[in-house]
Design a protein around this motif. Structure first.
Motif, PDB file in Angstrom:
ATOM      1  N   MET A 156      34.959  40.995  30.287  1.00 28.11           N
ATOM      2  CA  MET A 156      35.577  40.834  28.969  1.00 28.11           C
ATOM      3  C   MET A 156      35.965  42.188  28.371  1.00 28.11           C
ATOM      4  N   ILE A 157      35.114  43.181  28.518  1.00 30.85           N
ATOM      5  CA  ILE A 157      35.427  44.515  27.994  1.00 30.85           C
ATOM      6  C   ILE A 157      36.679  45.057  28.670  1.00 30.85           C
ATOM      7  N   VAL A 158      36.748  44.916  29.993  1.00 32.29           N
ATOM      8  CA  VAL A 158      37.937  45.373  30.733  1.00 32.29           C
ATOM      9  C   VAL A 158      39.159  44.576  30.301  1.00 32.29           C
ATOM     10  N   GLY A 159      39.016  43.276  30.156  1.00 29.43           N
ATOM     11  CA  GLY A 159      40.140  42.429  29.736  1.00 29.43           C
ATOM     12  C   GLY A 159      40.704  42.848  28.390  1.00 29.43           C
ATOM     13  N   TYR A 160      39.817  43.068  27.430  1.00 25.82           N
ATOM     14  CA  TYR A 160      40.282  43.528  26.117  1.00 25.82           C
ATOM     15  C   TYR A 160      40.956  44.888  26.219  1.00 25.82           C
ATOM     16  N   MET A 203      45.388  36.345  29.277  1.00 28.45           N
ATOM     17  CA  MET A 203      44.678  35.163  28.828  1.00 28.45           C
ATOM     18  C   MET A 203      43.242  35.521  28.411  1.00 28.45           C
ATOM     19  N   VAL A 204      43.150  36.595  27.651  1.00 33.34           N
ATOM     20  CA  VAL A 204      41.836  37.087  27.230  1.00 33.34           C
ATOM     21  C   VAL A 204      41.132  36.090  26.313  1.00 33.34           C
ATOM     22  N   ASP A 205      41.883  35.430  25.459  1.00 36.04           N
ATOM     23  CA  ASP A 205      41.250  34.469  24.552  1.00 36.04           C
ATOM     24  C   ASP A 205      40.614  33.312  25.313  1.00 36.04           C
ATOM     25  N   TYR A 241      30.584  51.303  35.398  1.00 32.42           N
ATOM     26  CA  TYR A 241      31.941  50.808  35.173  1.00 32.42           C
ATOM     27  C   TYR A 241      32.225  50.461  33.708  1.00 32.42           C
ATOM     28  N   PRO A 242      31.424  49.604  33.043  1.00 32.49           N
ATOM     29  CA  PRO A 242      31.739  49.336  31.630  1.00 32.49           C
ATOM     30  C   PRO A 242      31.636  50.580  30.749  1.00 32.49           C
TER      31      PRO A 242
END
Length: 111
Positions: free
Chosen positions: A23-27, A1-3, A53-54
């Motif tokens: 968000m970066i991890v999600g994508y 459910m990234v969007d 981490y990012p």
């Protein structure tokens, strides 16, 4: 459910490091690696200072895409903010350089 998560982050207005990283991890985890790189670029453009981490996630994305040029730019950013020697980050750089066939760069990070 990234969007959906993206919509929530946009509604927050000013994003902090937790929002950016999530968000970066999600994508990255949803197979939208290019979106993760674009978002990291946006994060840097807003003068947000990423931690280990990012950075490690973005380097892992570069490794997956064998995107050496972007990976080297991220390596420079990690160096400038002083986290290139972090275990998580340096392991990601070793993987990226190795996947991109850059054995000398792999070795220089390793030692």
């Amino acid at each position: 459910m990234v969007d959906e998560a993206t919509s929530v982050c946009r509604e927050l207005g000013e994003r902090d490091e937790v929002c950016w990283t999530t968000m970066i991890v999600g994508y990255s985890q949803s197979g939208r690696e290019v979106n993760a790189l674009v978002l990291f670029n946006d994060m840097m453009a807003e003068n947000s200072r990423p931690d280990n981490y990012p950075i490690s996630v973005v380097v892992s994305v570069c490794a997956k895409l064998t995107s050496l040029g972007i990976g080297k730019v991220v390596h420079g950013k990690a160096f400038r903010i002083g986290i290139e020697c972090d275990l998580l980050v340096s392991t990601a750089f070793i993987d990226m350089y190795n996947r991109c066939g850059e054995i000398l760069d792999t070795w220089s990070v390793f030692v």
